[in-house]
Design a protein around this motif. Structure first.
Motif, mmCIF file in Angstrom:
data_model
loop_
_atom_site.group_PDB
_atom_site.id
_atom_site.type_symbol
_atom_site.label_atom_id
_atom_site.label_comp_id
_atom_site.label_asym_id
_atom_site.label_seq_id
_atom_site.Cartn_x
_atom_site.Cartn_y
_atom_site.Cartn_z
ATOM 1 N N GLN A 37 3.197 1.088 -6.045
ATOM 2 C CA GLN A 37 3.086 1.506 -4.654
ATOM 3 C C GLN A 37 1.699 1.269 -4.071
ATOM 4 O O GLN A 37 1.540 1.127 -2.861
ATOM 5 C CB GLN A 37 3.473 2.978 -4.532
ATOM 6 C CG GLN A 37 4.956 3.227 -4.784
ATOM 7 C CD GLN A 37 5.273 4.681 -5.069
ATOM 8 O OE1 GLN A 37 4.383 5.493 -5.306
ATOM 9 N NE2 GLN A 37 6.545 5.017 -5.059
ATOM 10 N N LYS A 41 0.612 -5.831 -1.316
ATOM 11 C CA LYS A 41 1.729 -6.784 -1.203
ATOM 12 C C LYS A 41 1.158 -8.198 -1.168
ATOM 13 O O LYS A 41 0.148 -8.449 -0.520
ATOM 14 C CB LYS A 41 2.529 -6.514 0.072
ATOM 15 C CG LYS A 41 3.355 -5.247 0.026
ATOM 16 C CD LYS A 41 4.041 -4.984 1.348
ATOM 17 C CE LYS A 41 5.110 -6.007 1.657
ATOM 18 N NZ LYS A 41 5.891 -5.674 2.863
ATOM 19 N N LYS A 98 9.709 -2.413 -1.531
ATOM 20 C CA LYS A 98 8.360 -2.748 -1.075
ATOM 21 C C LYS A 98 8.351 -4.060 -0.305
ATOM 22 O O LYS A 98 7.644 -4.199 0.697
ATOM 23 C CB LYS A 98 7.432 -2.837 -2.284
ATOM 24 C CG LYS A 98 5.977 -3.163 -1.937
ATOM 25 C CD LYS A 98 5.095 -3.098 -3.179
ATOM 26 C CE LYS A 98 3.644 -3.414 -2.861
ATOM 27 N NZ LYS A 98 2.777 -3.276 -4.054
#
Length: 323
Positions: A37, A41, A98
């Motif tokens: 988390q 990205k 995600k």
């Protein structure tokens, strides 16, 4: 309740915490999930997307086969490893969410034994049919699944440079190696054995030469033991405790090779003089990961300030530190 929490914290040390099938939608309270988390990205290639979708269903295949065979053979190994595979599924699901990717498990209804990928559907049917023949066949099916899983994870790992994906694949592979050890150990206890079909004999023997793997693997593949971490102090602050928010704790933000980690050391009233400073290099020992009522982070049993040469030891005060 306290005993249940302690069991949860100890289990969380391994990085991936088994939970029930019904809890799939809940937030995962492990360091592995924390890493996924918080890592940034990164762009996904077509291969990375395909691998994520495939591994989501392949981990489901393992879980579903073990759940099904567990109905035929009341051995704890099938039930226990099915729970672990459920956690593997969750970790892949974290990545799908995600990156806003579709979930093939949800698209197929999430039912046990039902798959979107026709090849995996055929493989599931074949493995269950084989496993029903005898207990030995069922254990060999388990070893075969882990054999295939290790091979596929290794190949998927070679096709990605995304840190969060590498974290998941490295640790799923660790779990699969442990599962293979468990199945082969039981097969040998029953006078049988397993010959690898997907990985090499050399790799197979290397896996079996290690009794068990705990700990955590970082994005670079570096092993990170569950009982300690080392790094540079970025910041010292005071934050509410996990159970009683009116009790303030010393919190150390540490930069480690695996990422930034928040560690609660002790209540301020226990330790009015806390002399660790930003820039110090510290080692924290025996630390479970806590996530209670929106507060998350590590709890230290012992903190060694290697720069100042001072140790803060709370292991005598905390029962779980002595386990």
């Amino acid at each position: 309740m306290r005993k249940l929490l302690l069991m949860t914290f100890v289990a969380a040390l391994t990085g991936f915490l088994p939970q029930t099938v019904a809890a799939q939608g809940q937030r995962i309270k492990t360091y592995g999930a924390y890493m996924v988390q918080t890592l940034p990205k990164e762009p996904l290639s077509k291969e990375e997307i395909n691998d994520l979708l495939h591994m989501r269903e392949e981990e489901k295949l393992a879980r579903d086969v073990y759940l099904t065979l567990g109905n035929y053979y009341p051995l704890p190994i099938f039930r226990n490893i099915a729970r672990s595979e459920e956690q593997h599924m969750r970790m892949i699901k974290l990545l799908l969410d995600k990156y806003s990717l579709p979930d093939p498990v949800e698209e197929s209804g999430g039912r046990v034994g039902v798959f979107k990928d026709p090849k995996l559907q055929k493989l599931y049917n074949k493995l269950v049919s084989r496993g029903k023949r005898s207990l030995i066949d069922a254990l060999k099916v388990g070893a075969t699944i882990e054999d295939l899983d290790i091979k596929d994870l290794e190949e998927a790992l070679s096709r990605t440079d995304n840190k969060d994906i590498r974290v998941v694949y490295q640790n799923l592979m660790r779990g699969s190696r442990n599962h293979m050890r468990a199945f082969v150990r039981l097969l040998r206890r029953y006078g049988s054995d397993y010959q690898p079909r997907y990985i090499s004999s050399e790799e197979f023997n290397s896996i079996l030469s290690v009794k068990h793997e705990a700990g955590f693997y970082s994005p670079s593949g570096t092993y990170f033991g569950p009982r300690f971490l080392k790094g540079k102090v970025l910041k010292i602050s005071q934050k509410p405790g996990f159970r009683r928010k009116n009790v303030m704790w010393w919190v150390v933000q540490i930069k480690t090779p695996q990422g930034e980690v928040s560690v609660r050391v002790a209540p301020v009233r226990w330790l009015p003089q806390f002399e660790v400073k930003a820039g110090d290099f510290v080692k924290v020992i025996r630390l479970p990961y806590w996530n209670i009522k929106g507060l998350n982070g590590y709890m230290a049993c012992k903190l060694i300030d290697e720069t100042a040469g001072k140790t803060y030891d709370f292991s005598k005060w905390r029962k779980w530190c002595r386990r």
